[in-house]
Structure formats: C-alpha cells, structure tokens
Design a protein around this motif. Structure first.
Motif, mmCIF file in Angstrom:
data_model
loop_
_atom_site.group_PDB
_atom_site.id
_atom_site.type_symbol
_atom_site.label_atom_id
_atom_site.label_comp_id
_atom_site.label_asym_id
_atom_site.label_seq_id
_atom_site.Cartn_x
_atom_site.Cartn_y
_atom_site.Cartn_z
ATOM 1 N N GLN A 87 0.808 -1.226 0.000
ATOM 2 C CA GLN A 87 0.000 0.000 0.000
ATOM 3 C C GLN A 87 0.841 1.276 0.000
ATOM 4 O O GLN A 87 0.332 2.354 -0.321
ATOM 5 C CB GLN A 87 -0.932 0.002 1.214
ATOM 6 C CG GLN A 87 -0.225 -0.042 2.555
ATOM 7 C CD GLN A 87 -1.208 -0.134 3.701
ATOM 8 O OE1 GLN A 87 -2.300 0.466 3.649
ATOM 9 N NE2 GLN A 87 -0.876 -0.884 4.734
ATOM 10 N N GLU A 144 -0.663 -6.138 1.742
ATOM 11 C CA GLU A 144 -0.579 -5.079 2.748
ATOM 12 C C GLU A 144 0.877 -4.747 3.083
ATOM 13 O O GLU A 144 1.238 -3.588 3.279
ATOM 14 C CB GLU A 144 -1.322 -5.502 4.016
ATOM 15 C CG GLU A 144 -1.403 -4.394 5.057
ATOM 16 C CD GLU A 144 -2.325 -4.743 6.207
ATOM 17 O OE1 GLU A 144 -2.529 -3.869 7.074
ATOM 18 O OE2 GLU A 144 -2.843 -5.878 6.238
ATOM 19 N N GLU A 148 -15.712 -2.963 -7.409
ATOM 20 C CA GLU A 148 -15.699 -4.178 -6.595
ATOM 21 C C GLU A 148 -14.648 -5.179 -7.083
ATOM 22 O O GLU A 148 -14.076 -5.928 -6.285
ATOM 23 C CB GLU A 148 -17.072 -4.854 -6.610
ATOM 24 C CG GLU A 148 -18.226 -3.952 -6.206
ATOM 25 C CD GLU A 148 -18.850 -3.249 -7.392
ATOM 26 O OE1 GLU A 148 -19.797 -3.805 -7.991
ATOM 27 O OE2 GLU A 148 -18.380 -2.138 -7.719
ATOM 28 N N GLN A 162 -11.321 -3.912 -5.640
ATOM 29 C CA GLN A 162 -11.270 -4.084 -4.187
ATOM 30 C C GLN A 162 -11.134 -5.554 -3.803
ATOM 31 O O GLN A 162 -10.400 -5.897 -2.868
ATOM 32 C CB GLN A 162 -12.522 -3.475 -3.560
ATOM 33 C CG GLN A 162 -12.543 -1.950 -3.650
ATOM 34 C CD GLN A 162 -13.849 -1.359 -3.136
ATOM 35 O OE1 GLN A 162 -14.924 -1.922 -3.357
ATOM 36 N NE2 GLN A 162 -13.768 -0.228 -2.452
ATOM 37 N N THR A 189 -7.419 -6.723 -4.185
ATOM 38 C CA THR A 189 -6.379 -5.920 -3.536
ATOM 39 C C THR A 189 -6.350 -6.264 -2.056
ATOM 40 O O THR A 189 -7.394 -6.266 -1.394
ATOM 41 C CB THR A 189 -6.651 -4.409 -3.722
ATOM 42 O OG1 THR A 189 -6.778 -4.116 -5.117
ATOM 43 C CG2 THR A 189 -5.518 -3.574 -3.138
ATOM 44 N N ASP A 249 -6.908 -1.641 1.770
ATOM 45 C CA ASP A 249 -7.901 -0.648 1.373
ATOM 46 C C ASP A 249 -7.238 0.457 0.550
ATOM 47 O O ASP A 249 -6.311 1.126 1.021
ATOM 48 C CB ASP A 249 -8.577 -0.035 2.594
ATOM 49 C CG ASP A 249 -9.458 -1.032 3.332
ATOM 50 O OD1 ASP A 249 -9.961 -1.969 2.675
ATOM 51 O OD2 ASP A 249 -9.637 -0.878 4.558
#
Length: 264
Positions: free
Chosen positions: A111, A161, A220, A223, A226, A229
């Motif tokens: 991220q 992440e 969507e 998301q 991934t 966020d």
C-alpha cells in the motif's frame, strides 16, 4: 484529438499508459524482466518523445526500433550505442540523479509502493519462492526522478498489505514530506498500472490511491483483488484507451510477435 481505439487488448493499454508517462528529452531506465516496458519506451519514441534517451539493458541509447527481431537484439544494437555501458555505469548515472523515470514489474507491491522482486516467504534463507532479485531496483527507487510499476495480473498475491521483502523502497506513512525529511532524493513510486486499473499515491499519507478504472472493470473487482484498502477519489474516471495509431504501431511495427503478452 487522435481517434481512440475500440479494438485493443489490456497489454496494449498498459503499454500505452507507460508510454504516455514518458516525456520528451527524458532519460528512461527500466527493469529487464519483461519486454512490455521496452515496447512502451519504443512507442513513446515513435509518438510524442522522439528525443528521449533510453538505457536498453546495458546500451546507452542504441538504435532499436522493435523487439523480437534478431537485428534489434541487445547484443546487436549495442554496437550502435552512444557509449559502451555496463550495469555499474547505469547505476552510477542513477546515483547522480540523471534518471528521470524508471519502470519495473515486481512480484509484490504494497500500500506504500514498496516493491518485492526477490523472494516470497517469511524465512529469507529458505524462501518459498526466490526471484532473480533487484539488481538496480534498490537504487532506482531511491534516486530516480519517479518510479512506475506495472502488474499484468491484479491479485491479492501481488497487491499485499506488506511485501515479504523490500527490494525497492516506496513511501513512508507521512507521505512525500517524510521521504524528504529522511533525505531520500527521488520522488519514489508515482503510478501503478495493472490489468484492472491505474493507481497513484497520496502525497500526504503515502498510501496507494485508485486513479482510474479500465473500461468494463467495476470498483468491486479491484477491491476484491487488492489485499488492502485503497484510497478512493470522489469520482473514479475511466482509463483513457490507447489511440488507433498506438495500437497499430504496437501490433504491426514494434512488437509484431506479441512478446509483450508473455506475463498476461
């Protein structure tokens, strides 16, 4: 305005996006793991950046017009280069702040834009998977004017992440100001181009931000694929399509054998 193509593949879209980010008179360097990046540089040179300088592996600005042709192989075109170069010379140029833009295709990106091209697994001595490694990626992500990442398959295995290993550094929590405070000279990751979307990075937080969705892709879809966020703008535009001219150049002149499709 040039006519937008209605008949293009996602690899051609990514080539176009990488090419558009290259400006005339810039010095361009890239990782050697895929020919897709080379096709993008050659497209930029043929369209809007005829005066760019390109380090084609270890050749400084050789005469190269296509990929997959024996006459355009790195060994052959090195004879037309401005000067004999090796990897030490190229990294030295980067350390002196001469590289304007660097593109790479990692195995993982997180991220904050940290990239991993080294290994998968918690144990660095016995990893689950070992990749070729970074070569100059560590230096380019620190010193290049800006860094772009491209990913053929947007999945949670790639968009994680936290990367298993930091081959190339991204941003810090605190954004670009924290990068400056720590004395890191380059601007770091700026764009991530995937088969689903285009991402950028928020200057204040350093986190990845969704910039546009490719035609037919839903929010969507991104998301769900991934592992963190994404920051979202109020309005998410559609990624511009490549032009008819760009698609014709890619298919018929620069990469007629379709080598850019290798990782798709």
């Amino acid at each position: 305005m040039p006519d937008a193509s209605t008949d293009y593949t996602v690899d051609e879209l990514i080539v176009s996006l990488i090419a558009h980010d290259i400006r005339d008179h810039e010095l361009v360097q890239q990782g050697g793991g895929t020919l897709l990046g080379t096709v993008a540089v050659l497209l930029a040179r043929r369209t809007h950046a005829p005066n760019l300088t390109y380090n084609y592996l270890t050749s400084m600005d050789p005469i190269v017009t296509s990929v997959g042709n024996p006459a355009d192989s790195p060994h052959v075109v090195s004879q037309t280069a401005l000067a004999p170069f090796d990897i030490a010379d190229i990294v030295n140029m980067c350390l002196r702040g001469k590289t304007d833009v660097f593109s790479t295709m990692p195995a993982q990106v997180d991220q904050y834009g940290n990239v991993n091209a080294s290994l998968i697994g918690d144990d660095q001595q016995r990893p689950k998977v070992r990749f070729p490694g970074g070569l100059g990626i560590t230096d380019w992500t620190l010193y290049a004017g800006r860094v772009n990442v491209y990913v053929p398959k947007h999945t949670r295995r790639v968009f994680v992440e936290k990367v298993d290993y930091v081959t190339g550094m991204g941003h810090f929590p605190g954004g670009f100001a924290e990068r400056v405070r720590r004395g890191v000279p380059g601007r770091g990751p700026q764009k991530v181009f995937s088969n689903l979307a285009v991402m950028g990075f928020d200057a204040e937080t350093g986190r990845m931000r969704l910039d546009s969705l490719h035609a037919g892709v839903r929010l969507e879809d991104v998301q769900a694929n991934t592992g963190f966020d994404l920051l979202l703008p109020e309005r998410i535009p559609e990624t511009p399509a490549p032009t008819v001219e760009e698609v014709e150049l890619i298919r018929n002149e620069i990469d007629p054998k379709g080598l850019r499709k290798a990782r798709f």
